[in-house]
Motif scaffolding. Structure first.
Motif, PDB file in Angstrom:
ATOM      1  N   UNK A  65       0.770  -1.271  -0.143  1.00 51.52           N
ATOM      2  CA  UNK A  65      -0.203   0.026  -0.021  1.00 51.52           C
ATOM      3  C   UNK A  65       0.723   1.335  -0.083  1.00 51.52           C
ATOM      4  N   UNK A  66       1.944   1.276  -0.131  1.00 47.64           N
ATOM      5  CA  UNK A  66       2.871   2.381  -0.241  1.00 47.64           C
ATOM      6  C   UNK A  66       3.238   2.815  -1.631  1.00 47.64           C
ATOM      7  N   UNK A  67       3.490   3.944  -2.028  1.00 45.15           N
ATOM      8  CA  UNK A  67       4.039   4.306  -3.470  1.00 45.15           C
ATOM      9  C   UNK A  67       5.411   3.710  -3.632  1.00 45.15           C
ATOM     10  N   UNK A  68       5.852   3.491  -4.692  1.00 45.53           N
ATOM     11  CA  UNK A  68       7.403   3.289  -4.975  1.00 45.53           C
ATOM     12  C   UNK A  68       8.260   4.284  -4.444  1.00 45.53           C
ATOM     13  N   UNK A  69       7.886   5.553  -4.753  1.00 51.41           N
ATOM     14  CA  UNK A  69       8.648   6.606  -4.262  1.00 51.41           C
ATOM     15  C   UNK A  69       8.817   6.521  -2.927  1.00 51.41           C
ATOM     16  N   UNK A  70       7.698   6.364  -2.117  1.00 51.24           N
ATOM     17  CA  UNK A  70       7.812   6.281  -0.339  1.00 51.24           C
ATOM     18  C   UNK A  70       8.574   5.058   0.004  1.00 51.24           C
ATOM     19  N   UNK A  71       8.483   3.930  -1.020  1.00 51.23           N
ATOM     20  CA  UNK A  71       9.253   2.708  -0.567  1.00 51.23           C
ATOM     21  C   UNK A  71      10.832   3.121  -0.655  1.00 51.23           C
ATOM     22  N   UNK A  72      11.138   3.780  -1.667  1.00 49.04           N
ATOM     23  CA  UNK A  72      12.530   4.026  -1.982  1.00 49.04           C
ATOM     24  C   UNK A  72      12.942   5.038  -0.864  1.00 49.04           C
TER      25      UNK A  72
END
Lengths: 244, 283, 344
Positions: free
Chosen positions: A224-231
């Motif tokens: 549920x988190x965006x790729x940007x947030x994950x990175x």
């Protein structure tokens, strides 16, 4: 003769050093094994040669580079303590931006008065013999290293992930609670203290050897988190290690 | 399936407690290896067979599997030769005469000595692989008339890494031992063969029906040595290999030494090549 | 086999009654959404309807961390740990969990028997309970129905919200002796329980599938998603691998030797002192894990070494599903077979 031990700080919050002073119960036992000859946070004495130099903080100015070389020359064993020293830690987030932009943001018009470098691990400037990881480093971990040196054995390298210790404690997996956690790719040795108290792992002990970063990103985006947030999460403590 | 009812509490013994053994002699024999002679309490025998290993234990450090390098025919003491490559072994180098070392074992399956009687024994040792094979060599030498030829091929990286140099010259001098040495890189003192160990094999004159080969060396060595032996027409079941894995508990419980479905610490470390040939992860 | 009826509301009384035999271990709530086996302090806190516990019941026989000895570095000597095991009743255990203990018995008692395991295992009584399979359970596909009663002394089968209590052994009989809140009943069959997850082949065909699956590309696909955290094996009820480490106190004069669960899914597992790693890549490890479950031991014992509890799938952060891998391997095998027929 007891080995001479010294502590030095570079770019950091000095929280790791403070953590050692908090070792109240064990301090006297520690002093049976070593003589502390330099420790700015706790004493004034200075010495010229050290058996073990403990270094906190990352290298981020030309002056730091000069000073760490000087310490290395005078130390038989050099140990990086805390994530700033071990891999640059949170300081290294600045390396994600152009260095001039960083200077401008921090010092504004005075930027030409302050020389700055990318925040580097101690090991990218001088040879580091051992590391004590974490932000802050844990007392337990520091003691293990110290005892290993006293016994003449290799200190533990912590090559298994946080999840292992979390499972052994039978802590509820944060993924099952709908959170995302960096435990699977983060080096253990912390007894999974954060996830066991409901706080997701932020990766402060550094990444595992050969981490599967793509797999980890996929896990986080599936939860549920965006790729940007994950990175961003992966970069927080590991900007110098994560190559996206 | 083994069931709980089949085992009574009385008949079992604890598996993880070491016996403290005294170091009676110790000598650093190369820059990397130290040799130890140890004595069990009350001078009991260790009771091992050639090819078996023990778990060596130092408190505060841990345990490591170490091959026994002496023959069971040697009474009252046994020998280990330890390469300093890990945490434990690097600490053990500080141990000397009079110190105590914890020992568990002997463990594992060694060479089937009964079925080797009367056979020509072809020893192929690479580097530290000589250590477990030395147990077999001494056993054969102590009962020399019970075996056929004893052929020893031994290779090391360079002359300074050759182990047990005095024994090598003893074996060289005997006319009932055929010793062939080689080194990967010669130095000024070296007058013998240069090249990997497989270069010694083509020239061998073997009696195929009578010859049993025992191979121990670094993991990379096995495939090439076996290939050479096969080209000499030696049958699979005439070949024994001793494999190295992370044998942590020694008693088939901890799982670290699994090779596909077998336990190196139980079914091995000495395996008949025909038994492990089908195992994809063995060699 | 005797059968009694037991009201759900009387279960805490039954638990209290069992306390006469010894310590009772039963499922409890843990955290927000999880369960764990704990020693019962209050019989009302025992959870009867649970999907699965975080750690398997194995932890009661082979603890996650266990001290093996205390030692002194001064005198170079050690003191063994003496175990004092109370008789224990394991209450509200699912059939797959019981089957995992029977498999562990084999693993721990074959060859040289594990003394601490055996000591903890003897004097144990087991009371089973039925369960409603969720999206992860697939034990029926590995030959373990919900009502499999092997290994249990007593078994509680839920029917219409209350229970039928089956007495299966002499030990079970003496456990309930004097308990009066049960009435003789006719066995009934609960119809409302079904497995949602299934393996497409009967389990006895799996070793054949694995025979040819070693070089399958499915392993690489699984490895690309696996982050190597070890959760699958650390929560597995039939896994038993452990590591042993020494810890020294800060005085550097004494310490202890301790073992803790280890996992073949961790990159360090098959590494030796010289640095050689015999299963260096994730693909080697994912494959080894499944071969341990469905091929190597199965060939010898005739049983899959997986009990279908679903933990490895439910607790995998990457949501890698073991039954899905099996079904993929089966599909691939079928395709290969079909191909051969066409060629012929």
């Amino acid at each position: 003769m007891k080995p001479k031990v010294a502590f030095f700080d570079f770019t950091s919050c000095e929280g790791c050093q403070l953590n050692k002073l908090n070792l109240e119960n064990d301090l006297l036992d520690i002093l049976k094994h070593v003589d502390i000859v330099e420790f700015r946070e706790a004493m004034d004495d200075r010495a010229d040669l050290y058996d073990v130099a403990f270094i906190e903080g990352s290298i981020s100015t030309p002056a730091c580079v000069e000073r760490i070389h000087d310490i290395r020359r005078r130390a038989k064993i050099l140990v990086a303590i805390g994530s700033c020293a071990v891999n640059g830690g949170v300081n290294a987030m600045k390396n994600l931006h152009p260095i001039d932009e960083v200077r401008e943001t921090v010092y504004g018009d005075d930027k030409y008065l302050f020389a700055t470098l990318p925040a580097m691990a101690i090991s990218s400037v001088v040879k580091v013999d051992y590391v004590v990881r974490g932000c802050p480093m844990t007392q337990q971990d520091f003691l293990r290293l110290l005892i290993s040196l006293v016994l003449g054995k290799q200190p533990p390298k912590y090559r298994t992930p946080v999840c292992v210790e979390c499972k052994l404690r039978e802590s509820e997996c944060l993924y099952n609670r709908g959170m995302v956690c960096l435990g699977p790719i983060t080096r253990g040795g912390c007894d999974a203290i954060c996830p066991s108290f409901g706080q997701f792992c932020t990766g402060c002990r550094g990444l595992m050897d050969n981490p599967n970063l793509e797999g980890m990103s996929e896990i986080m985006t599936n939860h549920g988190i965006s790729l940007e947030e994950a990175q961003k999460r992966m970069l927080l403590y590991n900007s110098n290690e994560v190559k996206l | 399936m083994k069931r709980i009812q089949d085992v009574s509490e009385e008949e079992i013994k604890d598996l993880y407690y070491p016996t403290m053994c005294k170091v009676t002699k110790a000598r650093q024999i190369t820059s990397m290896e130290k040799w130890y002679e140890l004595e069990m309490p009350a001078s009991q025998d260790l009771g091992h067979g050639p090819g078996q290993f023990v778990e060596v234990s130092a408190f505060g450090i841990g345990e490591a599997p170490i091959s026994i390098s002496s023959s069971p025919s040697q009474k009252g003491s046994f020998e280990l030769c330890i390469r300093q490559v890990g945490t434990l072994t690097n600490v053990l180098k500080n141990y000397g005469e009079g110190d105590s070392i914890g020992i568990r074992g002997p463990f594992g399956t060694g060479y089937p000595m009964e079925s080797l009687l009367g056979k020509d024994i072809l020893i192929i040792a690479g580097g530290i692989g000589l250590v477990p094979l030395r147990s077999l060599i001494h056993y054969v030498l102590d009962k020399r008339e019970e075996f056929g030829r004893l052929i020893i091929l031994y290779g090391a990286k360079n002359p300074s890494e050759l182990l047990f140099k005095e024994e090598l010259s003893d074996w060289e001098a005997r006319d009932d031992v055929e010793l062939h040495l080689t080194v990967d890189q010669a130095d000024d003192t070296w007058t013998g063969n240069t090249g990997v160990i497989t270069t010694l094999i083509p020239e061998l004159d073997l009696n195929l029906n009578m010859t049993i080969a025992a191979i121990t060396g670094p993991p990379i060595m096995y495939k090439f040595v076996i290939m050479s032996l096969k080209s000499k027409q030696l049958q699979d079941d005439h070949i024994y290999v001793s494999l190295e894995r992370r044998m942590k508990c020694g008693v088939g419980k901890c799982g670290h030494c699994q090779i596909n479905g077998v336990y190196c610490c139980q079914d091995g470390p000495v395996f008949n090549y025909s038994d492990i040939k089908p195992l994809r992860e063995a060699l | 086999m005797e059968c009694y009826s037991l009201l759900r509301t009387d279960v805490p009384d039954l638990i209290d009654h069992l306390g006469a035999y010894g310590e009772i271990v039963a499922p409890h709530s843990k955290g927000d959404v999880s369960y764990s086996f704990e020693v019962v302090q209050d019989s009302n806190k025992v959870v009867l309807d649970y999907d699965r516990t975080l750690l398997p019941l194995k932890k009661m026989f082979l603890p996650p961390q266990e001290k093996l000895m205390d030692f002194s570095l001064k005198s170079l000597s050690y003191t063994p740990i003496k175990l004092h095991i109370k008789p224990r009743v394991f209450f509200a255990i699912h059939s797959y969990e019981m089957q995992s203990i029977l498999r562990l018995d084999h693993s721990m008692l074959s060859g040289q028997a594990e003394s601490n395991y055996l000591r903890r295992r003897k004097k144990s009584r087991f009371i089973g309970i039925s369960f409603k399979p969720d999206e992860f359970h697939f034990s029926e596909s590995v030959g373990i129905p919900i009502e499999e009663m092997e290994g249990f002394d007593l078994y509680l089968n839920e029917v219409d919200g209350d229970y039928q209590l089956y007495v299966l052994t002499k030990n079970g009989h003496s456990l309930i002796e004097g308990f009066e809140k049960i009435k003789t009943a006719e066995p009934e069959i609960a119809e409302d329980r079904k497995f949602n997850k299934k393996i497409r082949f009967h389990y006895n065909r799996l070793p054949q599938v694995f025979q040819y699956a070693y070089h399958s590309e499915i392993w690489a696909e699984v490895a690309s998603r696996c982050v190597g955290c070890g959760s699958c094996t650390l929560t597995c009820p039939t896994c038993f691998c452990f590591d042993v480490k020494d810890e020294v106190t800060v005085t550097a004069e004494s310490g202890m030797r301790q073992r803790s669960w280890d996992s073949c899914m961790l990159s360090t597992f098959a590494e030796i002192a010289g640095g050689e790693n015999f299963r260096e890549k994730t693909i080697n490890r994912t494959r080894h894990r499944l071969y341990r479950k469905f091929k190597y031991i199965t060939d010898e014992e005739g049983l899959p070494w997986c009990v279908g509890c679903g933990r490895c799938t439910a607790f995998c952060p990457a949501e890698i599903s073991l039954p899905d891998i099996l079904n993929d391997l089966i599909n691939e095998d079928e395709k290969a077979q079909h191909h051969h027929q066409v060629m012929a």
